[in-house]
Design an enzyme around this catalytic site. Sequence first.
Site, PDB file in Angstrom:
ATOM      1  CB  ALA A   1      -0.919  -0.015   1.224  1.00  0.00           C
TER       2      ALA A   1
ATOM      3  N   GLY B   1       7.342  -2.291  16.430  1.00  0.00           N
ATOM      4  CA  GLY B   1       6.711  -2.332  17.745  1.00  0.00           C
ATOM      5  C   GLY B   1       7.105  -1.134  18.598  1.00  0.00           C
TER       6      GLY B   1
ATOM      7  N   GLY C   1       9.517  -0.443  20.752  1.00  0.00           N
ATOM      8  CA  GLY C   1      10.906   0.025  20.670  1.00  0.00           C
ATOM      9  C   GLY C   1      11.176   0.751  19.363  1.00  0.00           C
TER      10      GLY C   1
ATOM     11  CG  ASP D   1       4.034  -8.247  22.181  1.00  0.00           C
ATOM     12  OD1 ASP D   1       3.875  -9.422  21.800  1.00  0.00           O
ATOM     13  OD2 ASP D   1       5.150  -7.743  22.382  1.00  0.00           O
TER      14      ASP D   1
ATOM     15  N   GLY E   1     -13.116 -20.250  25.087  1.00  0.00           N
ATOM     16  CA  GLY E   1     -13.848 -20.839  26.210  1.00  0.00           C
ATOM     17  C   GLY E   1     -12.931 -21.550  27.197  1.00  0.00           C
ATOM     18  CB  ALA E   2      -9.437 -20.909  28.236  1.00  0.00           C
TER      19      ALA E   2
ATOM     20  CE  LYS F   1     -16.159 -37.252  27.453  1.00  0.00           C
ATOM     21  NZ  LYS F   1     -16.701 -37.278  26.103  1.00  0.00           N
TER      22      LYS F   1
ATOM     23  CD  GLU G   1       6.276 -13.934  25.809  1.00  0.00           C
ATOM     24  OE1 GLU G   1       7.156 -14.796  25.689  1.00  0.00           O
ATOM     25  OE2 GLU G   1       6.172 -12.959  25.044  1.00  0.00           O
TER      26      GLU G   1
ATOM     27  CG  HIS H   1       9.112 -17.333  17.365  1.00  0.00           C
ATOM     28  ND1 HIS H   1       9.660 -17.831  18.524  1.00  0.00           N
ATOM     29  CD2 HIS H   1       9.543 -16.053  17.262  1.00  0.00           C
ATOM     30  CE1 HIS H   1      10.418 -16.898  19.084  1.00  0.00           C
ATOM     31  NE2 HIS H   1      10.360 -15.814  18.347  1.00  0.00           N
TER      32      HIS H   1
HETATM   33  P1  ADP Z   1       9.922  -3.800  18.884  1.00  0.00           P
HETATM   34  O1  ADP Z   1       9.979  -2.666  17.931  1.00  0.00           O
HETATM   35  O2  ADP Z   1       9.301  -5.030  18.293  1.00  0.00           O
HETATM   36  O3  ADP Z   1       9.339  -3.402  20.230  1.00  0.00           O
HETATM   37  P2  ADP Z   1      12.579  -3.682  20.054  1.00  0.00           P
HETATM   38  O4  ADP Z   1      12.111  -3.137  21.358  1.00  0.00           O
HETATM   39  O5  ADP Z   1      13.641  -4.728  20.089  1.00  0.00           O
HETATM   40  O6  ADP Z   1      11.417  -4.293  19.165  1.00  0.00           O
HETATM   41  O7  ADP Z   1      13.120  -2.432  19.206  1.00  0.00           O
HETATM   42  C1  ADP Z   1      13.578  -2.602  17.878  1.00  0.00           C
HETATM   43  C2  ADP Z   1      14.705  -1.643  17.615  1.00  0.00           C
HETATM   44  O8  ADP Z   1      14.244  -0.285  17.772  1.00  0.00           O
HETATM   45  C3  ADP Z   1      15.886  -1.739  18.571  1.00  0.00           C
HETATM   46  O9  ADP Z   1      16.777  -2.768  18.238  1.00  0.00           O
HETATM   47  C4  ADP Z   1      16.523  -0.377  18.399  1.00  0.00           C
HETATM   48  O10 ADP Z   1      17.273  -0.321  17.211  1.00  0.00           O
HETATM   49  C5  ADP Z   1      15.298   0.528  18.252  1.00  0.00           C
HETATM   50  N1  ADP Z   1      14.919   1.109  19.555  1.00  0.00           N
HETATM   51  C6  ADP Z   1      14.328   0.477  20.590  1.00  0.00           C
HETATM   52  N2  ADP Z   1      14.132   1.301  21.644  1.00  0.00           N
HETATM   53  C7  ADP Z   1      14.636   2.502  21.260  1.00  0.00           C
HETATM   54  C8  ADP Z   1      14.757   3.780  21.913  1.00  0.00           C
HETATM   55  N3  ADP Z   1      14.303   3.983  23.147  1.00  0.00           N
HETATM   56  N4  ADP Z   1      15.335   4.780  21.217  1.00  0.00           N
HETATM   57  C9  ADP Z   1      15.787   4.597  19.956  1.00  0.00           C
HETATM   58  N5  ADP Z   1      15.691   3.413  19.303  1.00  0.00           N
HETATM   59  C10 ADP Z   1      15.145   2.382  19.931  1.00  0.00           C
HETATM   60  O1  F6P Z   2       7.189  -8.415  20.717  1.00  0.00           O
HETATM   61  C1  F6P Z   2       6.795  -9.505  19.939  1.00  0.00           C
HETATM   62  C2  F6P Z   2       7.282 -10.800  20.532  1.00  0.00           C
HETATM   63  O2  F6P Z   2       6.837 -11.871  19.705  1.00  0.00           O
HETATM   64  C3  F6P Z   2       6.878 -11.041  21.984  1.00  0.00           C
HETATM   65  O3  F6P Z   2       5.544 -11.473  22.113  1.00  0.00           O
HETATM   66  C4  F6P Z   2       7.901 -12.055  22.410  1.00  0.00           C
HETATM   67  O4  F6P Z   2       8.130 -11.998  23.803  1.00  0.00           O
HETATM   68  C5  F6P Z   2       9.138 -11.620  21.664  1.00  0.00           C
HETATM   69  O5  F6P Z   2       8.705 -10.825  20.561  1.00  0.00           O
HETATM   70  C6  F6P Z   2       9.981 -12.743  21.153  1.00  0.00           C
HETATM   71  O6  F6P Z   2      11.116 -12.182  20.606  1.00  0.00           O
HETATM   72  P1  F6P Z   2      12.141 -13.012  19.695  1.00  0.00           P
HETATM   73  O7  F6P Z   2      11.514 -13.189  18.352  1.00  0.00           O
HETATM   74  O8  F6P Z   2      13.348 -12.139  19.670  1.00  0.00           O
HETATM   75  O9  F6P Z   2      12.365 -14.334  20.382  1.00  0.00           O
END
Ligand code: ADP
Ligand code: F6P
Length: 318
Positions: free
Chosen positions: A22, A102, A104, A127, A185-186, A214, A222, A249
């Site tokens: 897209a 995500g 981060g 998540d 329905g857990a 049953k 996790e 995964h």
């Molecule tokens: P997700 O995006 O799935 O939550 P991560 O938390 O591992 O995964 O973050 C992915 C990447 O984003 C990190 O490896 C880093 O390069 C970048 N990142 C994470 N947190 C920060 C932060 N506070 N400031 C700048 N970059 C970040």
């Molecule tokens: O953030 C997504 C996620 O799949 C989480 O649910 C899980 O804890 C983590 O990533 C697993 O990370 P990795 O793929 O690095 O094992």
Amino acid sequence: MKRIGVLTSGGDCSGINATLKAIVEEAYKNNIRVTGFLEGYNGLVNDLAIELTPTQVSGVLQRGGTILMTSRCEEFMQESGFKKALKTLEEEEIEGLIVIGGDGSLRGAKKLAESGIVCVGIPESIDNDIYGTDMALGVDTALNIIIYAIDIIRDTASSHKRAFVIETMGRECGYLALMSAMASGAEAVLIPEVEYDLNSIMNRLKQEHERGRKYSIVIVAEGVKKTQEVTEKLKKEAGFDTRLTILGHIQRGGNPSVFDRTLGMRMGIKSVQSIINKKSSVMGLQGNDIKNVAYDVVFTNKKAFSQMMLDFARLKSR
Ligand code: ADP
Ligand code: F6P
């Protein structure tokens, strides 16, 4: 505007490729070319740039994973790595960047936006822990996979009169566990956000077992970090022959659901429009609309469950 960039970062999920399609198609519609940076922020730090054309994104919509690859990049979080990323964006003549990732990754996008880059974030994480969007990309597909797996497990559980403990992903967030507990329905669910009473759960399941039930399905997020303990207790205290299944995964791959395909495509289109309007923000599904959510709003608020879901969780965790 001549050229924008896009990267996919952090843990992957289903629906990313539909989003990329897209983005490229919307950009081309507006006579804008697209650079894809490979392997998340690593592609920015080390200039791993490729030309993303409509031809390259044709036939990828239904595929899980990300054709741009992803990674977790430590270097980007250091001052020197971040400067290298800014230099790459300048040298590649990128006028706006879309980051699909995500929590981060979106923090990284915020930092880029604060440095003057027009930067839009698309929340992608099974998540569903990102504030400002009802659903992140990939959540719906992950839930469908979990439910598919639980339905299968229920067949064998009932044939053998067994209990199954099923661990779902989600990091510190119990969303996947709670929603799948409702949809399957857990008998019990344990999530980090709600206090649980293991003894009371065991007594309840034991009574049900004695009354002739049953099988039992117990879902553990996790983030609770108690999967093994719950399994042992079910064996010893509730009288069930018990097995543990850690879904792992498989929750992150597979063909995206219709919901994730269309969510990704809607967020993809809107992200390009936001870049054209020079509006740095995060894409958020709110009700039936895709909104621009300010980075500060995303990161100063915490996503919470509705009262109804909290009540349901409490009922199932004692
Ligand atoms: P997700 O995006 O799935 O939550 P991560 O938390 O591992 O995964 O973050 C992915 C990447 O984003 C990190 O490896 C880093 O390069 C970048 N990142 C994470 N947190 C920060 C932060 N506070 N400031 C700048 N970059 C970040
Ligand atoms: O953030 C997504 C996620 O799949 C989480 O649910 C899980 O804890 C983590 O990533 C697993 O990370 P990795 O793929 O690095 O094992």
